[in-house]
Design an enzyme around this catalytic site. Sequence first.
Site, PDB file in Angstrom:
ATOM      1  N   GLN A   1      43.597  22.092  41.648  1.00  0.00           N
ATOM      2  CA  GLN A   1      44.671  22.773  40.911  1.00  0.00           C
ATOM      3  C   GLN A   1      45.171  21.912  39.747  1.00  0.00           C
ATOM      4  O   GLN A   1      45.518  22.446  38.680  1.00  0.00           O
ATOM      5  CB  GLN A   1      45.824  23.188  41.846  1.00  0.00           C
ATOM      6  CG  GLN A   1      46.475  22.102  42.676  1.00  0.00           C
ATOM      7  CD  GLN A   1      45.715  21.759  43.968  1.00  0.00           C
ATOM      8  OE1 GLN A   1      44.545  22.061  44.099  1.00  0.00           O
ATOM      9  NE2 GLN A   1      46.391  21.115  44.902  1.00  0.00           N
TER      10      GLN A   1
ATOM     11  N   GLN B   1      32.916   0.606  50.849  1.00  0.00           N
ATOM     12  CA  GLN B   1      32.836   1.922  50.197  1.00  0.00           C
ATOM     13  C   GLN B   1      32.895   3.056  51.211  1.00  0.00           C
ATOM     14  O   GLN B   1      33.441   4.117  50.933  1.00  0.00           O
ATOM     15  CB  GLN B   1      31.574   2.014  49.334  1.00  0.00           C
ATOM     16  CG  GLN B   1      31.568   1.002  48.210  1.00  0.00           C
ATOM     17  CD  GLN B   1      32.872   1.024  47.400  1.00  0.00           C
ATOM     18  OE1 GLN B   1      33.142   1.959  46.655  1.00  0.00           O
ATOM     19  NE2 GLN B   1      33.706  -0.010  47.549  1.00  0.00           N
TER      20      GLN B   1
ATOM     21  N   HIS C   1      36.243   4.785  51.922  1.00  0.00           N
ATOM     22  CA  HIS C   1      36.911   5.664  50.949  1.00  0.00           C
ATOM     23  C   HIS C   1      37.007   7.105  51.442  1.00  0.00           C
ATOM     24  O   HIS C   1      37.988   7.786  51.183  1.00  0.00           O
ATOM     25  CB  HIS C   1      36.124   5.696  49.629  1.00  0.00           C
ATOM     26  CG  HIS C   1      36.479   4.586  48.700  1.00  0.00           C
ATOM     27  ND1 HIS C   1      37.700   4.487  48.091  1.00  0.00           N
ATOM     28  CD2 HIS C   1      35.757   3.524  48.250  1.00  0.00           C
ATOM     29  CE1 HIS C   1      37.723   3.417  47.310  1.00  0.00           C
ATOM     30  NE2 HIS C   1      36.555   2.809  47.393  1.00  0.00           N
TER      31      HIS C   1
ATOM     32  N   GLU D   1      26.030   4.762  42.475  1.00  0.00           N
ATOM     33  CA  GLU D   1      27.219   4.379  41.700  1.00  0.00           C
ATOM     34  C   GLU D   1      27.294   2.851  41.598  1.00  0.00           C
ATOM     35  O   GLU D   1      27.395   2.289  40.522  1.00  0.00           O
ATOM     36  CB  GLU D   1      28.464   4.939  42.413  1.00  0.00           C
ATOM     37  CG  GLU D   1      29.756   4.590  41.706  1.00  0.00           C
ATOM     38  CD  GLU D   1      30.996   4.854  42.545  1.00  0.00           C
ATOM     39  OE1 GLU D   1      30.868   5.061  43.778  1.00  0.00           O
ATOM     40  OE2 GLU D   1      32.089   4.833  41.975  1.00  0.00           O
ATOM     41  N   HIS D   2      27.238   2.183  42.764  1.00  0.00           N
ATOM     42  CA  HIS D   2      27.273   0.707  42.783  1.00  0.00           C
ATOM     43  C   HIS D   2      26.010   0.171  43.425  1.00  0.00           C
ATOM     44  O   HIS D   2      25.587   0.673  44.474  1.00  0.00           O
ATOM     45  CB  HIS D   2      28.430   0.183  43.649  1.00  0.00           C
ATOM     46  CG  HIS D   2      29.762   0.726  43.272  1.00  0.00           C
ATOM     47  ND1 HIS D   2      30.417   1.667  44.026  1.00  0.00           N
ATOM     48  CD2 HIS D   2      30.563   0.455  42.221  1.00  0.00           C
ATOM     49  CE1 HIS D   2      31.569   1.962  43.456  1.00  0.00           C
ATOM     50  NE2 HIS D   2      31.679   1.239  42.355  1.00  0.00           N
TER      51      HIS D   2
ATOM     52  N   ASP E   1      35.892  -3.195  41.708  1.00  0.00           N
ATOM     53  CA  ASP E   1      36.853  -2.113  41.943  1.00  0.00           C
ATOM     54  C   ASP E   1      38.228  -2.451  41.372  1.00  0.00           C
ATOM     55  O   ASP E   1      38.946  -1.577  40.895  1.00  0.00           O
ATOM     56  CB  ASP E   1      37.034  -1.880  43.454  1.00  0.00           C
ATOM     57  CG  ASP E   1      35.978  -0.943  44.014  1.00  0.00           C
ATOM     58  OD1 ASP E   1      35.208  -0.373  43.232  1.00  0.00           O
ATOM     59  OD2 ASP E   1      35.944  -0.782  45.255  1.00  0.00           O
TER      60      ASP E   1
ATOM     61  N   GLU F   1      12.026  27.796   7.843  1.00  0.00           N
ATOM     62  CA  GLU F   1      12.799  28.371   8.956  1.00  0.00           C
ATOM     63  C   GLU F   1      13.159  29.819   8.671  1.00  0.00           C
ATOM     64  O   GLU F   1      13.908  30.435   9.436  1.00  0.00           O
ATOM     65  CB  GLU F   1      14.067  27.538   9.205  1.00  0.00           C
ATOM     66  CG  GLU F   1      13.739  26.172   9.788  1.00  0.00           C
ATOM     67  CD  GLU F   1      14.982  25.392  10.246  1.00  0.00           C
ATOM     68  OE1 GLU F   1      16.112  25.831   9.986  1.00  0.00           O
ATOM     69  OE2 GLU F   1      14.778  24.333  10.870  1.00  0.00           O
TER      70      GLU F   1
ATOM     71  N   HIS G   1      20.064  29.557   3.038  1.00  0.00           N
ATOM     72  CA  HIS G   1      20.180  28.090   2.972  1.00  0.00           C
ATOM     73  C   HIS G   1      19.476  27.575   1.714  1.00  0.00           C
ATOM     74  O   HIS G   1      20.003  26.743   0.970  1.00  0.00           O
ATOM     75  CB  HIS G   1      19.509  27.436   4.188  1.00  0.00           C
ATOM     76  CG  HIS G   1      20.247  27.615   5.476  1.00  0.00           C
ATOM     77  ND1 HIS G   1      20.496  28.828   6.027  1.00  0.00           N
ATOM     78  CD2 HIS G   1      20.777  26.696   6.326  1.00  0.00           C
ATOM     79  CE1 HIS G   1      21.149  28.673   7.175  1.00  0.00           C
ATOM     80  NE2 HIS G   1      21.324  27.378   7.380  1.00  0.00           N
TER      81      HIS G   1
HETATM   82  N1  LIG Z   1      33.337   7.482  41.779  1.00  0.00           N
HETATM   83  C1  LIG Z   1      34.403   6.823  41.430  1.00  0.00           C
HETATM   84  O1  LIG Z   1      34.473   6.244  40.369  1.00  0.00           O
HETATM   85  C2  LIG Z   1      35.599   6.770  42.366  1.00  0.00           C
HETATM   86  C3  LIG Z   1      36.686   5.898  42.114  1.00  0.00           C
HETATM   87  C4  LIG Z   1      37.800   5.905  42.988  1.00  0.00           C
HETATM   88  C5  LIG Z   1      37.819   6.783  44.059  1.00  0.00           C
HETATM   89  N2  LIG Z   1      36.736   7.608  44.249  1.00  0.00           N
HETATM   90  C6  LIG Z   1      36.723   8.618  45.270  1.00  0.00           C
HETATM   91  O2  LIG Z   1      37.900   9.396  45.070  1.00  0.00           O
HETATM   92  C7  LIG Z   1      38.138  10.109  46.249  1.00  0.00           C
HETATM   93  C8  LIG Z   1      39.625  10.140  46.554  1.00  0.00           C
HETATM   94  O3  LIG Z   1      39.777  11.178  47.474  1.00  0.00           O
HETATM   95  P1  LIG Z   1      41.157  11.526  48.144  1.00  0.00           P
HETATM   96  O4  LIG Z   1      40.912  12.700  49.022  1.00  0.00           O
HETATM   97  O5  LIG Z   1      41.715  10.278  48.724  1.00  0.00           O
HETATM   98  O6  LIG Z   1      42.128  11.930  46.932  1.00  0.00           O
HETATM   99  P2  LIG Z   1      42.020  13.045  45.790  1.00  0.00           P
HETATM  100  O7  LIG Z   1      43.272  12.888  44.979  1.00  0.00           O
HETATM  101  O8  LIG Z   1      40.734  12.990  45.071  1.00  0.00           O
HETATM  102  O9  LIG Z   1      42.082  14.441  46.551  1.00  0.00           O
HETATM  103  C9  LIG Z   1      43.250  14.893  47.172  1.00  0.00           C
HETATM  104  C10 LIG Z   1      43.435  16.362  46.835  1.00  0.00           C
HETATM  105  O10 LIG Z   1      42.352  17.132  47.349  1.00  0.00           O
HETATM  106  C11 LIG Z   1      42.816  18.436  47.596  1.00  0.00           C
HETATM  107  N3  LIG Z   1      42.253  18.909  48.867  1.00  0.00           N
HETATM  108  C12 LIG Z   1      42.155  18.228  50.030  1.00  0.00           C
HETATM  109  N4  LIG Z   1      41.625  19.015  50.988  1.00  0.00           N
HETATM  110  C13 LIG Z   1      41.386  20.227  50.416  1.00  0.00           C
HETATM  111  C14 LIG Z   1      40.840  21.456  50.874  1.00  0.00           C
HETATM  112  N5  LIG Z   1      40.429  21.599  52.136  1.00  0.00           N
HETATM  113  N6  LIG Z   1      40.746  22.487  50.006  1.00  0.00           N
HETATM  114  C15 LIG Z   1      41.124  22.353  48.705  1.00  0.00           C
HETATM  115  N7  LIG Z   1      41.641  21.205  48.223  1.00  0.00           N
HETATM  116  C16 LIG Z   1      41.770  20.154  49.053  1.00  0.00           C
HETATM  117  C17 LIG Z   1      44.322  18.400  47.683  1.00  0.00           C
HETATM  118  O11 LIG Z   1      44.857  19.167  46.652  1.00  0.00           O
HETATM  119  C18 LIG Z   1      44.675  16.932  47.447  1.00  0.00           C
HETATM  120  O12 LIG Z   1      45.738  16.795  46.524  1.00  0.00           O
HETATM  121  C19 LIG Z   1      37.297   9.458  47.355  1.00  0.00           C
HETATM  122  O13 LIG Z   1      36.215  10.311  47.600  1.00  0.00           O
HETATM  123  C20 LIG Z   1      36.817   8.166  46.710  1.00  0.00           C
HETATM  124  O14 LIG Z   1      35.580   7.781  47.223  1.00  0.00           O
HETATM  125  C21 LIG Z   1      35.660   7.625  43.432  1.00  0.00           C
HETATM  126  N1  LIG Z   2      35.135   2.019  44.791  1.00  0.00           N
HETATM  127  C1  LIG Z   2      35.865   3.019  44.028  1.00  0.00           C
HETATM  128  C2  LIG Z   2      34.889   3.662  43.085  1.00  0.00           C
HETATM  129  O1  LIG Z   2      33.910   4.335  43.761  1.00  0.00           O
HETATM  130  C3  LIG Z   2      37.007   2.461  43.243  1.00  0.00           C
HETATM  131  C4  LIG Z   2      38.121   1.890  44.058  1.00  0.00           C
HETATM  132  C5  LIG Z   2      39.441   1.942  43.805  1.00  0.00           C
HETATM  133  N2  LIG Z   2      40.068   1.273  44.761  1.00  0.00           N
HETATM  134  C6  LIG Z   2      39.176   0.773  45.567  1.00  0.00           C
HETATM  135  N3  LIG Z   2      37.981   1.178  45.169  1.00  0.00           N
HETATM  136 ZN   LIG Z   3      36.223   1.028  46.337  1.00  0.00          ZN
END
Ligand SMILES: NC(=O)c1ccc[n+]([C@@H]2O[C@H](COP(=O)([O-])OP(=O)(O)OC[C@H]3O[C@@H](n4cnc5c(N)ncnc54)[C@H](O)[C@@H]3O)[C@@H](O)[C@H]2O)c1
Ligand SMILES: N[C@H](CO)Cc1c[nH]c[nH+]1
Ligand SMILES: [Zn+2]
Length: 434
Positions: free
Chosen positions: A186, A254, A257, A322-323, A356, A410, A415
């Site tokens: 949203q 990782q 997360h 990613e990493h 990170d 063309e 043109h």
């Molecule tokens: N690739 C990168 O660079 C990187 C960096 C940092 C974090 N991350 C990733 O970010 C993610 C963070 O996830 P998070 O969940 O902690 O926070 P988030 O903020 O990404 O997601 C939370 C939101 O997801 C929505 N949500 C949850 N369940 C739902 C459902 N069933 N239906 C619809 N919407 C729903 C809600 O609105 C909530 O506000 C992790 O997967 C982490 O691995 C990736």
């Molecule tokens: N590993 C995440 C990126 O995939 C970034 C992050 C933030 N805080 C800790 N880790």
């Molecule tokens: Zn991390």
Amino acid sequence: MKIVPAREFDLKREVEYGTPEQNETVRRIVSDIRREGDGALLRYTEQLDRTKLTAAGLRVPQEELQAAYAAVEPSFVTAIRQAAANIRAFHEKQKRNSWMDWQPDGSLLGQVIRPLKRVGVYVPGGKAAYPSSVLMNVIPAQVAGVPEIVMVTPPSTNGGEGINPYILVAAAEAGVNEMYRVGGAQAIAALAYGTESIAPVDKICGPGNIYVALAKREVYGAVDIDSIAGPSEIVVLADETANPVYVAADLLSQAEHDEMASAILVTTSAVLAEAVQAEVSRQLEALPRKAIAAASVEQYGAIIVVDSIDEGIDVVNRLAPEHLEILVQEPMAYAGRIENAGAIFLGPYSSEPVGDYFAGPNHIIPTNGTARFSSPVDVDDFIKKSSLIYYSKEALLHNGAAIIELARHEGLEGHARAIAVRLEQEGKAESDNG
Ligand SMILES: NC(=O)c1ccc[n+]([C@@H]2O[C@H](COP(=O)([O-])OP(=O)(O)OC[C@H]3O[C@@H](n4cnc5c(N)ncnc54)[C@H](O)[C@@H]3O)[C@@H](O)[C@H]2O)c1
Ligand SMILES: N[C@H](CO)Cc1c[nH]c[nH+]1
Ligand SMILES: [Zn+2]
């Protein structure tokens, strides 16, 4: 964590993200926000983030950012300032300048670099709060010179009441002055299409869970996005010299997360494979986020045993993680052979969390194999380029025939004529004059 020989591991990674249900949920949320604006935004915030807000309460006032300092330790402020300085220094090196070249025939060619005007940055905050992601999003945008940076983050980060104070302090340190308490799909839709309370942006950057990643893909086209930076991933490429305690700790860093995070060891050593397997089970027990990490390791974790480092490098390039950590005797010797990885960590002291939080490179990095074609967030994400073309009369008279030739091939006579009328008039003027 299962041990599998490379030939039995399915390297054909799913390019499609999420289940059909998750995709459908995100499409519905995005379309509701687009049609109904604030009404749908408030409804989904209550439903998904258990927070009842009014439209007036969506924006986070500056006083709330300042008040958060009272709730955090001074050591956190010191650490976030050190990290911010490192991140800024790294991204300063990425700045590009406009350029212009005068040509010998009096014409001029160039490229004008401008910052994007208004960008949205997503800071995740569902299962954990990510103050570090505030810095990774906002600092490159500032270095690029973006005048309007709009931050969104879920309203009750980390399951607590209200936005996590560490996120608020990181935002204050970074100088965020427009922030909204909305998260998930949203929030992405609100940034892309605008609502009564949130003006639309030109680009959305930042990581998030599967709902955030799918929503970014859904709105791409209406706005630009950085990449699909979804659930975190790590691949460790290790030989028999690697320390299993370090390898297991880095894999779990990782895995914790997200249940959908992925942690994979690729190793030439069967002995290391078994030691890491045991270590992962042992270290898991001590993790506060054991349930999340265990689900991630169970579903998406693997220890792949390869016959040689060459085969390991091939596996890594196909996974495009990613990493990537390279924990072999001579890590530098192999770095140049990695074609697909968002960030490459070399040697036993470059543990993934160094990147990170602290070293300076960005931690918002493409996932799910998309490191094959996309890059970590950087200053380039926040700029756009315009080409500059000034042709002198001499240049047009000299090159006009070639342009007409290409246009006619063309089938585009309009043109050709745009050039031909000038050649006729200028040619006539020259013969009249002389
Ligand atoms: N690739 C990168 O660079 C990187 C960096 C940092 C974090 N991350 C990733 O970010 C993610 C963070 O996830 P998070 O969940 O902690 O926070 P988030 O903020 O990404 O997601 C939370 C939101 O997801 C929505 N949500 C949850 N369940 C739902 C459902 N069933 N239906 C619809 N919407 C729903 C809600 O609105 C909530 O506000 C992790 O997967 C982490 O691995 C990736
Ligand atoms: N590993 C995440 C990126 O995939 C970034 C992050 C933030 N805080 C800790 N880790
Ligand atoms: Zn991390």
